[in-house]
Design a protein around this motif. Structure first.
Motif, PDB file in Angstrom:
ATOM      1  N   SER A   1       0.845  -1.192   0.000  1.00 61.35           N
ATOM      2  CA  SER A   1       0.000   0.000   0.000  1.00 61.35           C
ATOM      3  C   SER A   1       0.883   1.245   0.000  1.00 61.35           C
ATOM      4  CB  SER A   1      -0.906   0.000   1.230  1.00 61.35           C
ATOM      5  OG  SER A   1      -1.749  -1.132   1.243  1.00 61.35           O
ATOM      6  N   GLY A   2       0.250   2.401  -0.275  1.00 61.95           N
ATOM      7  CA  GLY A   2       0.985   3.661  -0.286  1.00 61.95           C
ATOM      8  C   GLY A   2       1.088   4.263  -1.658  1.00 61.95           C
ATOM      9  N   PHE A   3      -0.004   4.208  -2.436  1.00 58.69           N
ATOM     10  CA  PHE A   3      -0.015   4.686  -3.809  1.00 58.69           C
ATOM     11  C   PHE A   3      -1.108   5.739  -4.030  1.00 58.69           C
ATOM     12  CE2 PHE A   3       1.835   0.522  -3.625  1.00 58.69           C
ATOM     13  CZ  PHE A   3       2.983   0.650  -4.385  1.00 58.69           C
ATOM     14  N   GLY A   4      -1.187   6.667  -3.102  1.00 54.66           N
ATOM     15  CA  GLY A   4      -2.152   7.751  -3.222  1.00 54.66           C
ATOM     16  C   GLY A   4      -3.391   7.569  -2.386  1.00 54.66           C
ATOM     17  N   GLU A   5      -3.567   6.400  -1.795  1.00 53.41           N
ATOM     18  CA  GLU A   5      -4.715   6.205  -0.913  1.00 53.41           C
ATOM     19  C   GLU A   5      -4.448   6.893   0.424  1.00 53.41           C
ATOM     20  OE1 GLU A   5      -2.110   2.522  -0.535  1.00 53.41           O
ATOM     21  OE2 GLU A   5      -2.977   3.669  -2.208  1.00 53.41           O
ATOM     22  N   GLY A   6      -5.395   6.852   1.331  1.00 56.87           N
ATOM     23  CA  GLY A   6      -5.222   7.522   2.613  1.00 56.87           C
ATOM     24  C   GLY A   6      -5.189   9.027   2.429  1.00 56.87           C
ATOM     25  N   MET A   7      -4.095   9.651   2.790  1.00 54.90           N
ATOM     26  CA  MET A   7      -3.957  11.111   2.689  1.00 54.90           C
ATOM     27  C   MET A   7      -3.321  11.540   1.373  1.00 54.90           C
ATOM     28  SD  MET A   7      -2.854  12.013   6.623  1.00 54.90           S
ATOM     29  CE  MET A   7      -3.054  13.770   6.341  1.00 54.90           C
ATOM     30  N   GLY A   8      -3.202  10.621   0.437  1.00 52.66           N
ATOM     31  CA  GLY A   8      -2.726  10.968  -0.892  1.00 52.66           C
ATOM     32  C   GLY A   8      -1.248  10.766  -1.121  1.00 52.66           C
ATOM     33  N   HIS A   9      -0.514  10.332  -0.104  1.00 51.32           N
ATOM     34  CA  HIS A   9       0.925  10.137  -0.272  1.00 51.32           C
ATOM     35  C   HIS A   9       1.202   8.966  -1.213  1.00 51.32           C
ATOM     36  CE1 HIS A   9       1.514  13.075   2.814  1.00 51.32           C
ATOM     37  NE2 HIS A   9       0.938  12.328   3.754  1.00 51.32           N
ATOM     38  N   GLY A  10       2.157   9.138  -2.094  1.00 49.05           N
ATOM     39  CA  GLY A  10       2.535   8.072  -3.007  1.00 49.05           C
ATOM     40  C   GLY A  10       1.807   8.083  -4.328  1.00 49.05           C
ATOM     41  N   ALA A  11       1.056   9.145  -4.614  1.00 46.56           N
ATOM     42  CA  ALA A  11       0.336   9.196  -5.884  1.00 46.56           C
ATOM     43  C   ALA A  11       1.299   9.131  -7.060  1.00 46.56           C
ATOM     44  CB  ALA A  11      -0.517  10.465  -5.950  1.00 46.56           C
ATOM     45  N   GLU A  12       2.503   9.709  -6.900  1.00 44.02           N
ATOM     46  CA  GLU A  12       3.479   9.686  -7.989  1.00 44.02           C
ATOM     47  C   GLU A  12       3.960   8.264  -8.261  1.00 44.02           C
ATOM     48  OE1 GLU A  12       5.771   9.832  -4.204  1.00 44.02           O
ATOM     49  OE2 GLU A  12       3.961  10.805  -4.986  1.00 44.02           O
ATOM     50  N   LEU A  13       3.956   7.406  -7.222  1.00 38.47           N
ATOM     51  CA  LEU A  13       4.330   5.999  -7.418  1.00 38.47           C
ATOM     52  C   LEU A  13       3.259   5.260  -8.203  1.00 38.47           C
ATOM     53  CD1 LEU A  13       5.702   5.239  -3.827  1.00 38.47           C
ATOM     54  CD2 LEU A  13       7.031   5.716  -5.908  1.00 38.47           C
ATOM     55  N   ARG A  14       1.992   5.617  -7.949  1.00 39.79           N
ATOM     56  CA  ARG A  14       0.901   5.032  -8.735  1.00 39.79           C
ATOM     57  C   ARG A  14       1.073   5.387 -10.206  1.00 39.79           C
ATOM     58  NH1 ARG A  14      -3.607   7.870  -6.855  1.00 39.79           N
ATOM     59  NH2 ARG A  14      -3.294   9.329  -8.567  1.00 39.79           N
ATOM     60  N   ASP A  15       1.425   6.639 -10.481  1.00 44.22           N
ATOM     61  CA  ASP A  15       1.632   7.055 -11.868  1.00 44.22           C
ATOM     62  C   ASP A  15       2.819   6.325 -12.486  1.00 44.22           C
ATOM     63  OD1 ASP A  15      -0.476   8.787 -11.510  1.00 44.22           O
ATOM     64  OD2 ASP A  15       0.802  10.531 -11.088  1.00 44.22           O
ATOM     65  N   GLU A  16       3.843   6.071 -11.682  1.00 40.79           N
ATOM     66  CA  GLU A  16       5.020   5.363 -12.193  1.00 40.79           C
ATOM     67  C   GLU A  16       4.666   3.923 -12.565  1.00 40.79           C
ATOM     68  OE1 GLU A  16       9.730   4.691 -10.954  1.00 40.79           O
ATOM     69  OE2 GLU A  16       8.395   5.872  -9.662  1.00 40.79           O
ATOM     70  N   ILE A  17       3.821   3.290 -11.741  1.00 42.55           N
ATOM     71  CA  ILE A  17       3.370   1.933 -12.065  1.00 42.55           C
ATOM     72  C   ILE A  17       2.547   1.945 -13.350  1.00 42.55           C
ATOM     73  CG2 ILE A  17       1.818   0.081 -11.336  1.00 42.55           C
ATOM     74  CD1 ILE A  17       2.719   0.530  -8.497  1.00 42.55           C
ATOM     75  N   ALA A  18       1.662   2.938 -13.463  1.00 38.33           N
ATOM     76  CA  ALA A  18       0.831   3.039 -14.661  1.00 38.33           C
ATOM     77  C   ALA A  18       1.680   3.185 -15.912  1.00 38.33           C
ATOM     78  CB  ALA A  18      -0.129   4.221 -14.530  1.00 38.33           C
ATOM     79  N   ALA A  19       2.823   3.844 -15.781  1.00 41.05           N
ATOM     80  CA  ALA A  19       3.706   4.024 -16.935  1.00 41.05           C
ATOM     81  C   ALA A  19       4.434   2.736 -17.299  1.00 41.05           C
ATOM     82  CB  ALA A  19       4.718   5.129 -16.645  1.00 41.05           C
ATOM     83  N   ILE A  20       4.595   1.836 -16.341  1.00 37.44           N
ATOM     84  CA  ILE A  20       5.270   0.569 -16.607  1.00 37.44           C
ATOM     85  C   ILE A  20       4.385  -0.379 -17.410  1.00 37.44           C
ATOM     86  CG2 ILE A  20       6.178  -1.528 -15.507  1.00 37.44           C
ATOM     87  CD1 ILE A  20       7.123   0.239 -13.185  1.00 37.44           C
ATOM     88  N   VAL A  21       3.079  -0.353 -17.122  1.00 38.97           N
ATOM     89  CA  VAL A  21       2.149  -1.333 -17.707  1.00 38.97           C
ATOM     90  C   VAL A  21       2.245  -1.428 -19.222  1.00 38.97           C
ATOM     91  CG1 VAL A  21      -0.290  -1.909 -18.006  1.00 38.97           C
ATOM     92  CG2 VAL A  21       0.564  -1.236 -15.744  1.00 38.97           C
ATOM     93  N   PRO A  22       2.193  -0.312 -19.981  1.00 44.03           N
ATOM     94  CA  PRO A  22       2.210  -0.448 -21.446  1.00 44.03           C
ATOM     95  C   PRO A  22       3.565  -0.814 -22.029  1.00 44.03           C
ATOM     96  CG  PRO A  22       2.147   1.869 -20.834  1.00 44.03           C
ATOM     97  CD  PRO A  22       1.981   1.086 -19.571  1.00 44.03           C
ATOM     98  N   THR A  23       4.601  -0.847 -21.221  1.00 45.23           N
ATOM     99  CA  THR A  23       5.941  -1.129 -21.736  1.00 45.23           C
ATOM    100  C   THR A  23       6.318  -2.606 -21.650  1.00 45.23           C
ATOM    101  OG1 THR A  23       7.055  -0.761 -19.607  1.00 45.23           O
ATOM    102  CG2 THR A  23       6.652   1.176 -20.997  1.00 45.23           C
ATOM    103  N   THR A  24       5.427  -3.418 -21.110  1.00 45.62           N
ATOM    104  CA  THR A  24       5.740  -4.829 -20.901  1.00 45.62           C
ATOM    105  C   THR A  24       4.500  -5.673 -21.101  1.00 45.62           C
ATOM    106  OG1 THR A  24       6.460  -6.452 -19.248  1.00 45.62           O
ATOM    107  CG2 THR A  24       5.334  -4.505 -18.428  1.00 45.62           C
ATOM    108  N   SER A  25       4.694  -6.954 -21.345  1.00 44.84           N
ATOM    109  CA  SER A  25       3.561  -7.879 -21.462  1.00 44.84           C
ATOM    110  C   SER A  25       3.092  -8.377 -20.103  1.00 44.84           C
ATOM    111  CB  SER A  25       3.945  -9.067 -22.341  1.00 44.84           C
ATOM    112  OG  SER A  25       5.038  -9.780 -21.766  1.00 44.84           O
ATOM    113  N   MET A  26       3.843  -8.057 -19.058  1.00 48.16           N
ATOM    114  CA  MET A  26       3.445  -8.476 -17.713  1.00 48.16           C
ATOM    115  C   MET A  26       2.193  -7.717 -17.278  1.00 48.16           C
ATOM    116  SD  MET A  26       5.709  -8.258 -14.198  1.00 48.16           S
ATOM    117  CE  MET A  26       5.527  -6.463 -14.045  1.00 48.16           C
TER     118      MET A  26
END
Length: 498
Positions: free
Chosen positions: A128-153
């Motif tokens: 956990s820690g990807f923008g939930e709660g008080m919003g901390h880690g939202a940039e990590l959520r965006d970083e994960i989203a950027a990984i998705v289209p670059t791989t078949s995983m």
């Protein structure tokens, strides 16, 4: 399809002993097959403490008899819970199909890139820690989203509680619901799948349902849904597995029209959807956004959509289980007429009121049927509907003849036996007679025990496959869920899938 009885290999000892069920041939396995029947698994962030969140999966997998190869990954330890540990997913003896990611949020993007490079098919991010709660880690959520289209995983999560595949004996989770040694209760096997934004509630549905004799196959939590979401997985489950009923616990959906398409797909397959919406209030919507970053207002049109697309909806925990039990065990009714056989006049009256409140009918019976039913009761009984067999039936007497007369009359679309099952063995003498009635083409039978049932009675009811309730409102809303709407032509009913 080929049947693979066992998958064994060089992973953690003691985790390679259980059958995993029907599988696709090598090289043709789908995403869902890999996710639900992984042959190899890495636990990244595995803890040496067996009761910590990072330590529980190893114990749960071993206790379930998981048949695949399991590799703990922990860069600070040579062993984890007595098993060899590896410093990185890149250094495992083989590419693994699924990786459970249980590290600090700031480490997750790098770990996911390693997983993709190492050939992982699906990563389950429990961190956990990807923008939930008080919003901390939202940039990590965006970083994960950027990984998705670059791989078949593909990625499940983040901020999820994992999943459990009962056919594969694969609890890929830390949920205590799967820890039968501590809870004293197992999740019953069956063909109901649960897909939930909330991991806690999703696994709780299986625990509540198992207590009511409902069987499950797959429990999947999706959390923040950085990639895979409830609707995609539900569609794949309905198409690719023997799932007959999918329960969706939703905090919001980005594209409500996809839910409508899923409902149409379910109807075409002869399967059912049950939806529970979280976040109906302003406070609840705030909680949903903080919990999994879902916009609960996206479901404001859910009730209308359910009515249009034939989706069953539940508004609370008790209602969810009441309706789920009916959908799982009771064939679709041919109409809305309910016949009530009661050993307590008061219980019969209460049930009649509950049926009326749920939009069901409790019709007055014909003189001929009343005369026949009068032969099964003392003079002070009542053969009107609700039928009062009187309390003498609690101590002795068979329910079967009266049930047969009412069910076979053509005057009702369902029969409810309202009685006390507090005494152990109360149904023993009627077990075979009830089983014979259930084999006949008669309207469905449901049981309402207005006292807490003895365990022996519960076992008989569940052995017979009967839906049973401990409240009149539960019976009524369960039957209403499988009854045709007033605008739907009556006269036909659908049996539950075998």
């Amino acid at each position: 399809m080929t049947s693979v009885d066992r998958v064994v290999g060089p992973g953690v000892d003691g985790l390679g002993t259980a059958p995993v069920g029907e599988r696709s041939p090598v090289g043709e396995r789908s995403l869902l097959d890999v996710l639900l029947h992984p042959e190899s698994l890495a636990i990244i962030g595995a803890s040496d403490n067996p009761v910590s969140l990072g330590g529980r999966p190893l114990g749960l997998l071993a206790a379930a008899g998981y048949a695949g190869r399991v590799y703990p990954v922990n860069p600070t330890r040579a062993t984890v819970q007595g098993h060899p540990a590896y410093p990185s997913v890149r250094e495992l003896p083989e590419p693994v199909e699924v990786a459970m990611v249980m590290v600090k949020a700031k480490l997750v993007p790098a770990v996911l890139r390693d997983c993709a490079a190492a050939g992982v098919r699906v990563a389950i991010v429990l961190s956990s820690g990807f923008g939930e709660g008080m919003g901390h880690g939202a940039e990590l959520r965006d970083e994960i989203a950027a990984i998705v289209p670059t791989t078949s995983m593909r990625i499940l999560g983040p901020n999820c509680e994992g999943l459990a595949s009962l056919p594969a004996s694969a609890p890929l989770t830390f949920s205590p619901v799967l820890d039968a040694a501590r809870t004293g209760q197992v999740v019953l096997p069956g063909r109901v799948a649960v897909l939930s934004h909330s991991g806690g509630l999703g696994f709780a549905v299986a625990q509540w349902g198992s207590r009511a004799g409902i069987g499950f196959n797959y429990l999947i939590s999706t959390g923040n849904e950085g990639d895979l979401d409830v609707l995609e997985l539900a569609d794949r489950l309905l198409v690719e597995t023997d799932t007959t009923l999918a329960v969706l616990v939703l905090e919001g959906v980005a594209e409500p029209e996809r839910l409508a398409a899923l409902a149409r797909q379910a109807r075409q397959l002869g399967k059912r959807l049950l939806v529970a919406r979280l976040g109906r209030s302003d406070a609840g919507a705030r909680g949903s956004l903080a919990h999994t970053r879902h916009d609960a207002t996206s479901l404001d049109g859910l009730t209308a959509l359910c009515a249009t697309e034939g989706i069953t909806q539940a508004g609370g925990e008790r209602e969810l289980i009441d309706v789920l039990q009916a959908l799982d065990k009771v064939p679709t009714l041919g109409g809305r007429r309910v016949g009530i056989l009661a050993t307590s006049g008061g219980a019969g009256v209460w049930l009649a009121d509950a049926c009326r409140d749920a939009g069901l009918e409790v019709p007055e019976l014909s003189p001929e049927l009343r005369q026949r039913l009068a032969g099964f009761m003392p003079e002070y009984g009542s053969p009107v509907n609700p039928v009062d067999l009187t309390a003498q039936f609690i101590a002795a007497g068979s329910f079967a003849p009266a049930i047969e007369a009412l069910a076979g009359s053509g005057e009702v679309d369902a029969v409810v036996l309202a009685t006390s099952l507090a005494s152990a063995g109360r149904l023993e003498q009627d077990r075979e007679a009830l089983a014979e009635l259930l084999r006949r083409d008669l309207p469905p039978l449901v049981v309402y025990t207005y006292t807490h049932p003895a365990e022996s009675c519960v076992r008989i009811l569940e052995g017979l496959g009967l839906a049973w309730y401990t409240s009149s409102t539960g019976v009524a809303r369960g039957l209403a869920a499988v009854a045709p709407t007033p605008a739907t032509p009556v006269g036909t009913r659908t049996r539950r899938p075998e």
